[in-house]
Design a protein around this motif. Structure first.
Motif, short mmCIF file in Angstrom:
data_model
loop_
_atom_site.label_atom_id
_atom_site.label_comp_id
_atom_site.label_asym_id
_atom_site.label_seq_id
_atom_site.Cartn_x
_atom_site.Cartn_y
_atom_site.Cartn_z
N GLY A 195 9.91 -6.83 -13.52
CA GLY A 195 8.42 -6.77 -12.96
C GLY A 195 7.93 -7.92 -12.11
N LEU A 196 8.57 -8.88 -12.47
CA LEU A 196 8.30 -10.36 -11.50
C LEU A 196 8.97 -9.87 -10.27
CD1 LEU A 196 7.13 -12.93 -11.27
CD2 LEU A 196 9.10 -13.91 -12.48
N ARG A 197 10.10 -9.59 -10.08
CA ARG A 197 10.59 -9.25 -8.75
C ARG A 197 10.00 -8.29 -8.06
NH1 ARG A 197 15.77 -9.43 -12.07
NH2 ARG A 197 15.55 -7.24 -12.02
N GLN A 198 9.49 -7.27 -8.73
CA GLN A 198 8.70 -6.16 -7.85
C GLN A 198 7.59 -6.68 -7.41
OE1 GLN A 198 8.71 -3.20 -10.97
NE2 GLN A 198 10.48 -1.99 -10.22
N LEU A 199 6.91 -7.71 -8.28
CA LEU A 199 5.71 -8.27 -7.96
C LEU A 199 5.62 -9.15 -6.47
CD1 LEU A 199 2.64 -8.83 -8.26
CD2 LEU A 199 3.29 -10.61 -9.89
N LEU A 200 6.79 -10.11 -6.71
CA LEU A 200 7.15 -11.11 -5.83
C LEU A 200 7.30 -10.20 -4.29
CD1 LEU A 200 9.33 -13.81 -7.28
CD2 LEU A 200 7.64 -14.05 -5.77
N SER A 201 7.96 -9.06 -4.43
CA SER A 201 8.42 -8.55 -3.32
C SER A 201 7.22 -7.92 -2.55
CB SER A 201 9.11 -7.15 -3.40
OG SER A 201 8.55 -6.03 -4.17
N PHE A 202 5.98 -7.69 -3.14
CA PHE A 202 4.80 -7.34 -2.85
C PHE A 202 4.00 -8.57 -2.40
CE2 PHE A 202 0.30 -6.13 -4.48
CZ PHE A 202 0.08 -5.14 -3.30
N ILE A 203 3.67 -9.46 -3.04
CA ILE A 203 2.71 -10.64 -3.02
C ILE A 203 3.32 -11.60 -1.89
CG2 ILE A 203 1.57 -10.57 -5.30
CD1 ILE A 203 2.87 -13.14 -6.11
N THR A 204 4.39 -11.53 -1.76
CA THR A 204 5.04 -12.51 -0.66
C THR A 204 4.70 -12.10 0.73
OG1 THR A 204 7.30 -11.44 -0.58
CG2 THR A 204 7.13 -13.61 -1.81
N ARG A 205 4.10 -10.87 1.10
CA ARG A 205 3.81 -10.37 2.26
C ARG A 205 2.09 -10.34 2.33
NH1 ARG A 205 7.46 -6.30 0.52
NH2 ARG A 205 5.65 -4.99 0.32
N MET A 206 1.54 -10.92 1.42
CA MET A 206 0.12 -11.00 1.53
C MET A 206 -0.39 -12.28 1.74
SD MET A 206 -0.63 -8.70 -1.99
CE MET A 206 -2.48 -8.65 -1.79
N SER A 207 -1.59 -12.47 2.51
CA SER A 207 -2.31 -13.72 2.53
C SER A 207 -2.88 -14.10 1.15
CB SER A 207 -3.41 -13.57 3.82
OG SER A 207 -4.17 -12.56 3.41
N SER A 208 -3.00 -15.37 1.03
CA SER A 208 -3.88 -16.02 -0.06
C SER A 208 -5.24 -15.29 -0.25
CB SER A 208 -3.99 -17.35 -0.24
OG SER A 208 -4.54 -17.72 0.88
N ASP A 209 -5.72 -14.98 0.62
CA ASP A 209 -7.32 -14.25 0.57
C ASP A 209 -6.97 -12.94 -0.11
OD1 ASP A 209 -8.76 -16.40 1.63
OD2 ASP A 209 -8.47 -15.55 3.73
N ASP A 210 -6.01 -12.04 0.26
CA ASP A 210 -5.77 -10.79 -0.18
C ASP A 210 -5.28 -11.10 -1.52
OD1 ASP A 210 -6.35 -9.53 2.27
OD2 ASP A 210 -4.23 -9.79 3.03
N VAL A 211 -4.41 -11.91 -1.66
CA VAL A 211 -3.98 -12.06 -3.22
C VAL A 211 -5.33 -12.32 -4.09
CG1 VAL A 211 -2.61 -13.62 -4.81
CG2 VAL A 211 -1.74 -12.82 -2.76
N ALA A 212 -6.16 -13.02 -3.69
CA ALA A 212 -7.44 -13.51 -4.46
C ALA A 212 -8.13 -12.26 -4.75
CB ALA A 212 -8.46 -14.32 -3.71
N GLU A 213 -8.03 -11.14 -4.09
CA GLU A 213 -8.64 -9.57 -4.25
C GLU A 213 -8.17 -8.93 -5.34
OE1 GLU A 213 -11.57 -9.03 -2.82
OE2 GLU A 213 -11.34 -10.99 -1.93
N LEU A 214 -6.73 -9.54 -5.88
CA LEU A 214 -6.14 -8.56 -6.86
C LEU A 214 -6.83 -8.91 -8.28
CD1 LEU A 214 -2.52 -9.23 -5.72
CD2 LEU A 214 -3.88 -7.37 -5.44
N GLU A 215 -6.66 -7.92 -9.10
CA GLU A 215 -7.30 -8.16 -10.61
C GLU A 215 -6.54 -9.05 -11.26
OE1 GLU A 215 -8.38 -5.41 -14.43
OE2 GLU A 215 -7.94 -4.41 -12.62
N GLY A 216 -7.31 -10.11 -11.91
CA GLY A 216 -6.60 -11.03 -12.73
C GLY A 216 -6.08 -12.19 -12.08
N VAL A 217 -6.41 -12.40 -10.67
CA VAL A 217 -6.15 -13.68 -10.10
C VAL A 217 -7.44 -14.41 -9.60
CG1 VAL A 217 -5.20 -14.49 -7.78
CG2 VAL A 217 -4.26 -12.70 -8.93
#
Length: 322
Positions: free
Chosen positions: A239-261
């Motif tokens: 799950g962590l590997r899959q997540l990393l492949s996703f969030i490493t392409r996102m800006s911090s502003d976009d990451v902040a929009e994810l639920e739980g962050v």
């Protein structure tokens, strides 16, 4: 007994108020945070800046007023890596004490690991056996393991989520070369950890604590905080590997929009995820169980352990600095 614990960390100043008694389960009554990002307010000489100190004084004073309003009989106030590593630590502590009357004790990294381990041990109990606890903070990675309440191994390593973000990344999101280089660097830096753990045995249970691991678990499918602390939550290497492949392409502003962050930590989530992945890889771990208790609960539990009249000077506001 109503107690407060004031945690001055790398990202936030966090006041937690609980009702608790020796041998009992601490019940949270109030929690409040002020985002300061102290670790980012160090100048080129490694000093916490005047603005950083001023902000810290204001946050501590606000927390003190809140603790009084909530009727805390005692407030245990401590600081971790951001204040600990500042080259003007003594001056910072003196200014806070003179301005607010609150004397912060600076915890060592080893103390952080031991107190976090205590919290996890109490949460999971003796049935957890030889317990391995991992904790990624803003400035450091804590690792502790043991069969009792005092761990046989307690280490603090300079691989916090915020530190990795500040020192390894120049882009938002980090570019591919930064990710590859940081992954290789972490693998090399953590290469000896497994051997040190093997020296004290094989873990029967492996758990992770604190905000970074909770956020990563939530983003990989764990139950939200609204489900309560007793729901089993896990983080898997897949799950962590899959997540990393996703969030490493996102800006911090976009990451902040994810639920739980939380917005205050979104900018360092990739750094924290890389530390988590490298640690799990170094220790050949496929799964971690998330522990809802961490450092603050460990401080409270230790304080309650000492409530039978033994020395209570450690972590008590107004009773000496570390």
């Amino acid at each position: 007994m109503r107690l407060g614990v004031l945690d001055v960390g790398s990202n936030t100043v966090h006041l937690l108020v609980v009702d608790a008694h020796r041998g009992g389960h601490p019940t949270p009554m109030h929690s409040e945070k002020t985002v300061l990002r102290l670790a980012e307010q160090l100048n080129t000489r490694g000093e916490l800046t005047k603005q950083g100190i001023s902000s810290l004084v204001d946050a501590v004073e606000q927390a003190k007023v809140s603790a009084e309003r909530w009727g805390c009989e005692d407030v245990m106030a401590f600081a971790t890596s951001a204040v600990r590593e500042a080259s003007n630590t003594d001056g910072v502590l003196a200014t806070v004490a003179d301005s607010t009357g609150v004397e912060l004790q600076v915890l060592t990294g080893e103390d952080e690991a031991k107190l976090t381990f205590l919290a996890a041990r109490r949460w999971f109990g003796w049935s957890a056996g030889n317990l391995l606890v991992l904790d990624i903070g803003g400035g450091s990675l804590e690792v502790a393991m043991g069969i009792d309440e005092r761990p046989d191994l307690a280490e603090s390593l300079p691989f916090g989520a915020g530190r990795i973000t500040r020192t390894r990344f120049s882009n938002d999101p980090p570019n591919r070369s930064e990710i590859i280089a940081t992954t290789a660097w972490l693998d090399d830096a953590l290469s000896g950890l497994a051997e040190r753990i093997r020296d004290v045995g094989e873990p029967d249970r492996v758990v992770a604590t604190s905000k970074t691991f909770r956020s990563l678990a939530r983003l990989t499918g764990a139950a939200p905080s609204s489900a309560g602390p007793r729901v089993v939550r896990t983080l898997t290497d897949t799950g962590l590997r899959q997540l990393l492949s996703f969030i490493t392409r996102m800006s911090s502003d976009d990451v902040a929009e994810l639920e739980g962050v939380s917005g205050s930590r979104a900018h360092q989530l990739v750094g924290g995820a890389l530390v988590a992945e490298a640690t799990m890889r170094a220790l050949s771990l496929e799964r971690l169980e998330i522990c809802p208790w961490a450092l603050r609960e460990g401080v409270i539990l230790r304080r309650l352990d000492l409530s039978n009249g033994e020395d209570q000077t450690a972590l008590a506001t107004g009773r000496g600095r570390g």
